[in-house]
Scaffold this active site. Structure first.
Site, mmCIF file in Angstrom:
data_model
loop_
_atom_site.group_PDB
_atom_site.id
_atom_site.type_symbol
_atom_site.label_atom_id
_atom_site.label_comp_id
_atom_site.label_asym_id
_atom_site.label_seq_id
_atom_site.Cartn_x
_atom_site.Cartn_y
_atom_site.Cartn_z
ATOM 1 N N ARG A 157 11.923 -1.994 11.412
ATOM 2 C CA ARG A 157 10.733 -1.411 12.039
ATOM 3 C C ARG A 157 10.353 -2.223 13.273
ATOM 4 N NH1 ARG A 157 5.641 0.139 8.258
ATOM 5 N NH2 ARG A 157 4.523 -0.872 9.955
ATOM 6 N N ARG B 294 -9.777 1.569 8.983
ATOM 7 C CA ARG B 294 -9.427 0.171 9.265
ATOM 8 C C ARG B 294 -10.456 -0.518 10.135
ATOM 9 N NH1 ARG B 294 -3.150 1.113 8.991
ATOM 10 N NH2 ARG B 294 -2.379 -0.988 8.989
ATOM 11 N N ARG C 198 -0.583 -8.520 13.448
ATOM 12 C CA ARG C 198 -1.107 -7.462 12.568
ATOM 13 C C ARG C 198 -1.986 -8.049 11.465
ATOM 14 N NH1 ARG C 198 3.991 -4.891 10.622
ATOM 15 N NH2 ARG C 198 2.708 -3.418 9.486
ATOM 16 N N LYS D 66 0.817 -1.217 0.000
ATOM 17 C CA LYS D 66 0.000 0.000 0.000
ATOM 18 C C LYS D 66 0.850 1.266 0.000
ATOM 19 C CE LYS D 66 -2.410 -0.665 3.762
ATOM 20 N NZ LYS D 66 -1.842 -1.938 4.237
ATOM 21 N N ARG E 178 11.410 -6.702 5.033
ATOM 22 C CA ARG E 178 11.445 -5.283 5.410
ATOM 23 C C ARG E 178 12.040 -5.122 6.817
ATOM 24 N NH1 ARG E 178 5.849 -2.093 5.162
ATOM 25 N NH2 ARG E 178 5.546 -2.859 7.271
HETATM 26 P P1 AMP Z 1 0.814 0.778 8.869
HETATM 27 O O1 AMP Z 1 2.102 1.450 8.593
HETATM 28 O O2 AMP Z 1 -0.314 1.308 8.064
HETATM 29 O O3 AMP Z 1 0.912 -0.723 8.827
HETATM 30 O O4 AMP Z 1 0.452 1.140 10.409
HETATM 31 C C1 AMP Z 1 1.326 0.825 11.461
HETATM 32 C C2 AMP Z 1 0.554 0.789 12.777
HETATM 33 O O5 AMP Z 1 -0.028 2.076 13.027
HETATM 34 C C3 AMP Z 1 -0.615 -0.173 12.818
HETATM 35 O O6 AMP Z 1 -0.231 -1.510 13.111
HETATM 36 C C4 AMP Z 1 -1.466 0.442 13.927
HETATM 37 O O7 AMP Z 1 -0.919 0.187 15.200
HETATM 38 C C5 AMP Z 1 -1.303 1.920 13.641
HETATM 39 N N1 AMP Z 1 -2.343 2.393 12.691
HETATM 40 C C6 AMP Z 1 -2.149 2.869 11.434
HETATM 41 N N2 AMP Z 1 -3.322 3.211 10.867
HETATM 42 C C7 AMP Z 1 -4.288 2.929 11.791
HETATM 43 C C8 AMP Z 1 -5.704 3.042 11.806
HETATM 44 N N3 AMP Z 1 -6.388 3.501 10.738
HETATM 45 N N4 AMP Z 1 -6.351 2.662 12.932
HETATM 46 C C9 AMP Z 1 -5.693 2.222 14.013
HETATM 47 N N5 AMP Z 1 -4.365 2.061 14.066
HETATM 48 C C10 AMP Z 1 -3.642 2.423 12.967
#
Ligand code: AMP
Length: 192
Positions: A135, A90, A146, A15, A129
């Site tokens: 990360r 989400r 996740r 994404k 990654r």
């Molecule tokens: P991502 O980089 O999009 O995978 O997001 C990393 C982390 O940020 C996720 O595992 C959540 O802990 C938090 N996060 C990102 N977007 C959201 C969202 N829309 N709702 C809740 N937590 C989020």
């Protein structure tokens, strides 16, 4: 032309990579809630402090925290011609809140793109990654959590958007360029 888009897909589906490219192609900002949270953690802000323990555990940050952050971001003038939301909404509650925000602004979504990828592929990508970028939430246990949270809370949103005729599904397996072409091709008829 406006382009108000949501990108859905499991962690590791690509994404973020695709959002950056689509943002260039379409001339609208890519808004990644994960990136905003990570920047806040790095800067040790109050928002970062509230979000970090959820992120480290692979859990979602509470809706009220995330919704308030997105509301503020979508009020910025650069979203007037559109936006590309990467990683939001989400949860069903976030969908309701996004609907309300857009209603208030007299706007509506043009499309929701789901980038699909099988679990074994995304796990392999995320572990790669982890080695490259280190990360904190890319460890094996957290990656699996996740994905589980995605399946439980976010995957059901695809049928909700399909019912609204907004869902566009694109295969996320292949070269980055190929996937971008698929997405742009699928969006073209919708963004006139
Ligand atoms: P991502 O980089 O999009 O995978 O997001 C990393 C982390 O940020 C996720 O595992 C959540 O802990 C938090 N996060 C990102 N977007 C959201 C969202 N829309 N709702 C809740 N937590 C989020």
């Amino acid at each position: 032309m406006t382009a108000r888009l949501v990108l859905l897909g499991p962690p590791g589906a690509g994404k973020g990579t695709q959002a950056a490219r689509l943002s260039d192609c379409l001339g609208v900002p890519a808004i990644s809630t994960g990136d905003i949270f990570r920047a806040n953690v790095a800067d040790a802000t109050e928002l970062g402090r509230r979000a970090q323990r959820y992120m480290d555990a692979g859990e979602y940050v509470p809706d009220e925290v995330t919704n308030a952050m997105v509301r503020a971001r979508l009020a910025e003038p650069d979203t007037e011609q559109g936006f590309l939301l990467d990683g939001y909404p989400r949860t069903a509650e976030q969908v309701r809140e996004l609907d309300a925000m857009l209603d208030e602004q007299g706007r509506r979504l043009d499309a929701v793109v789901e980038i699909t990828a099988a679990a074994d592929v995304v796990i392999a990508r995320l572990l790669g990654r982890a080695r490259e970028q280190g990360r904190a939430d890319d460890t094996d246990v957290v990656i699996r959590r996740r994905l589980e949270v995605y399946r439980e809370q976010t995957e059901p949103l695809t049928s909700l958007y399909a019912e609204r005729d907004l869902l566009v599904q694109v295969d996320g397996i292949g070269e980055v360029d190929e996937v971008t072409e698929r997405i742009v091709g699928a969006l073209q008829p919708l963004l006139v």
